[in-house]
Enzyme design. Structure first.
Site, PDB file in Angstrom:
ATOM      1  N   LYS A  22      41.868 -15.533  12.732  1.00  0.00           N
ATOM      2  CA  LYS A  22      42.899 -15.184  13.725  1.00  0.00           C
ATOM      3  C   LYS A  22      43.474 -16.520  14.168  1.00  0.00           C
ATOM      4  CE  LYS A  22      43.892 -14.848  17.646  1.00  0.00           C
ATOM      5  NZ  LYS A  22      44.947 -15.677  18.252  1.00  0.00           N
ATOM      6  N   GLU A  73      31.736 -21.531  20.693  1.00  0.00           N
ATOM      7  CA  GLU A  73      31.894 -22.853  21.301  1.00  0.00           C
ATOM      8  C   GLU A  73      32.879 -22.673  22.441  1.00  0.00           C
ATOM      9  OE1 GLU A  73      33.862 -26.002  22.189  1.00  0.00           O
ATOM     10  OE2 GLU A  73      34.271 -26.283  20.042  1.00  0.00           O
ATOM     11  N   CYS A 117      37.581 -29.713  24.327  1.00  0.00           N
ATOM     12  CA  CYS A 117      36.467 -29.085  25.061  1.00  0.00           C
ATOM     13  C   CYS A 117      35.432 -30.110  25.486  1.00  0.00           C
ATOM     14  CB  CYS A 117      35.762 -28.057  24.184  1.00  0.00           C
ATOM     15  SG  CYS A 117      36.850 -26.766  23.669  1.00  0.00           S
ATOM     16  N   GLU A 135      36.952 -26.967  34.561  1.00  0.00           N
ATOM     17  CA  GLU A 135      37.470 -27.867  33.525  1.00  0.00           C
ATOM     18  C   GLU A 135      38.993 -28.019  33.730  1.00  0.00           C
ATOM     19  OE1 GLU A 135      37.074 -26.011  29.677  1.00  0.00           O
ATOM     20  OE2 GLU A 135      36.683 -27.931  28.731  1.00  0.00           O
TER      21      GLU A 135
HETATM   22  C1  SIN Z   1      37.072 -29.036  20.687  1.00  0.00           C
HETATM   23  O1  SIN Z   1      37.804 -29.407  21.586  1.00  0.00           O
HETATM   24  O2  SIN Z   1      36.593 -27.904  20.669  1.00  0.00           O
HETATM   25  C2  SIN Z   1      36.723 -29.917  19.521  1.00  0.00           C
HETATM   26  C3  SIN Z   1      36.620 -31.325  19.842  1.00  0.00           C
HETATM   27  C4  SIN Z   1      36.086 -32.157  18.714  1.00  0.00           C
HETATM   28  O3  SIN Z   1      35.669 -31.653  17.673  1.00  0.00           O
HETATM   29  O4  SIN Z   1      36.048 -33.357  18.881  1.00  0.00           O
END
Ligand code: SIN
Length: 529
Positions: A218, A295, A329, A427
């Site tokens: 997706k 994740e 993230c 965040e």
């Molecule tokens: C993410 O922001 O999920 C991945 C970051 C990364 O792989 O460095």
């Protein structure tokens, strides 16, 4: 440099028995007015149609589209079909049909396909980077770095495919023999984010294919064109039809996501995105007990102890906090600095951030691009205003950059942060370095862990014993020690607490796409006379 004009939505076609019609090529005719998009060397990589059974599909019945927009100008890059649940079902069916033979291919064959795909991604790095910058906004140099990062997962899993070993196990019963085999889990639904339009695809598809699974991706609504270009390169690499399928959707995202999570043919979901959506998908997937790897969101602490090397810590903060304009993230969210070096660190960091050049990712010298959309800017600004009102000082930035476009925000440094502020709890996902003072190791570890999520953490110290103590006490899946950059295909990526579960990349990555089959052989007995 070539000026281009916007892609027009494909003309609606009359109703036919098939709801999808196959097309092979779309001519590059896209463009924007406020900055110049370099032409693609290979225009056939711009494919604004979903990819099913190795074909780009133009729907034949009247269909909805959504616009992919350039975050710099807000102008349309392309109209892409807003696919429905019925379309997702077709993609799942294609993946299920392909699984029958793909699961039986030799590991070496799968390795060779992944290796060839990796080579093609690298050969087309310039075009892929152009697409990433166009739809995501990150500077061209960063986009090019992302393409290398994306390819590295294909290379890594090409190497892992022939090493998916089982065990032989001493049985408890005399005369029995026990062994295990790791088999592909089946059709996988992969739901990927916009912040790494290429790397988050390959980090999931690489291990899936290595294991012998087939996939339905997706694609993110903000950045589907990179996913589709990768699919085209996979086709050229000879990956068999139906093994990779890419569904495009925006308005129908919740329904398509639900279909992937509830369809009994799909055996696994891998999702990168917010914790809130992760919880919803987990509930939906529980009906068919799918294998999951998630994740999810983070709230990364970044700790600088008095004994740290200051320049290393500042460099770490620059990369960890401001990579992709703060939209990863694993970006530092709360920067904790011990009192003895607080002022010096703030001063040095502000000096570095002042050197940033914000603008179009195609412009020479640009270090930071826009945020993905206006909603993101509003959230970031909300965090800054909230901190300021609660007593933080804005050392640098703190404003929208409307003269550049609606999605730009000034790289910002805040001091005098405290626990009551929004940014401590949520965040920010934007370019705001927020500095919290602290006194002791115990106090800072408590604050670092004072969050429901636990993806990444960073700290800087030269004290060997402290390094062990703190690294072990942080409640996260990944710790960067004296570095602000932890991403590496060889290193397991993933979180704890409400940042999710499962690991991507590394030797563990393939486990998420396999199931252990145990075989007991009985009645073997002793050597016959
Ligand atoms: C993410 O922001 O999920 C991945 C970051 C990364 O792989 O460095």
């Amino acid at each position: 440099m070539q000026r281009l004009t916007s892609l027009v939505a494909p003309t609606l076609r009359s109703r036919a028995q098939l709801s999808l019609r196959r097309s092979t090529r779309v001519v590059l005719r896209a463009g924007i007015s406020t900055h110049t998009v370099p032409p693609l060397k290979d225009p056939s990589l711009l494919q604004p149609y979903p990819f099913i059974d190795n074909e780009f599909i133009i729907p034949t019945t009247p269909y909805q589209t959504f616009s992919v927009r350039d975050p710099v100008s807000g102008l349309k890059i392309a109209d892409v079909p807003d696919q429905t649940v019925d379309d997702a079902k077709i993609a799942i069916k294609a993946a299920a049909a392909a699984f029958k033979s793909f699961r039986a291919t030799a590991a070496r064959e799968r390795s060779n396909w992944l290796r060839r795909w990796n080579e093609l991604v690298l050969e087309n790095k310039g075009d892929l980077a152009t697409l990433i910058t166009w739809e995501n906004g990150k500077p061209l140099a960063d986009a090019s770095g992302e393409v290398s990062y994306a390819a590295s997962f294909l290379e890594w899993f090409a190497e892992e495919a022939p090493r998916i070993y089982g065990d032989t196990i001493p049985a408890s019963v005399k005369g029995n023999r026990v062994l295990t085999q790791r088999q592909p889990v089946g059709v996988c639904g992969l739901i990927t984010p916009w912040n790494f339009p290429a790397a988050m695809i390959t980090r999931k598809v690489g291990p899936a294919l290595a294991a012998g699974c087939t996939v339905v991706i997706k694609a993110p609504a903000e950045t589907p064109l990179t996913s589709l270009a990768l699919a085209e390169l996979a086709r050229r690499a000879g990956i068999p039809k139906g093994v990779i399928n890419v569904v495009t959707t925006m308005e129908n995202t919740p329904d398509v996501g639900k279909e992937l999570c509830t369809n009994p043919v799909v055996k696994k979901i891998s999702f990168t995105g917010s914790t809130a959506v992760g919880k919803l998908l987990m509930k939906q997937a529980s009906g068919t007990l799918k294998k999951l790897s998630f994740e999810l969101g983070g709230n990364a602490p970044f700790i600088v102890f008095d004994d740290a090397d200051l320049d290393t810590a500042v460099a770490g903060a620059v990369i960890s906090k401001f990579r992709s304009s703060g939209q990863t993230c694993v970006c530092a969210n709360r920067i904790f600095v011990q009192e003895g070096i607080y002022d010096k660190f703030a001063e040095k960091l502000a000096m570095k951030v002042k050197e940033f050049r914000v603008g179009s990712g195609y412009q020479e010298g640009t270090t930071h691009g826009p945020l993905i959309h206006e909603r993101a800017v509003e959230k970031v600004h909300g965090h800054v205003v909230n901190a300021r009102e609660a007593g933080a000082e804005v050392v640098l930035g703190g404003k929208k950059m409307e003269h550049l476009g609606m999605n730009f925000y000034e790289p910002t440094v805040l001091t005098g942060m405290s626990k009551e502020m929004l940014l401590y709890k949520e965040e920010t996902f934007g370019p705001v370095a927020a500095l919290f003072p602290f006194k002791t190791e115990k106090e800072v570890v408590e604050m670092a862990n004072d969050t429901e999520v636990g993806l990444a953490a960073y700290f800087f110290s030269k004290d060997y014993s402290r390094i062990w103590r703190v690294a072990e006490a942080l409640e996260v899946g990944m710790v960067g020690i004296n570095t602000g950059l932890i991403s590496d295909p060889a290193a397991p990526f993933g979180g704890v607490k409400q940042s999710g579960f499962g690991r991507e990349g590394s030797k563990y990555g393939v486990d998420e796409y396999t199931v252990v089959k145990m075989m007991t052989f009985g009645g073997i007995g002793d050597l016959q006379e």
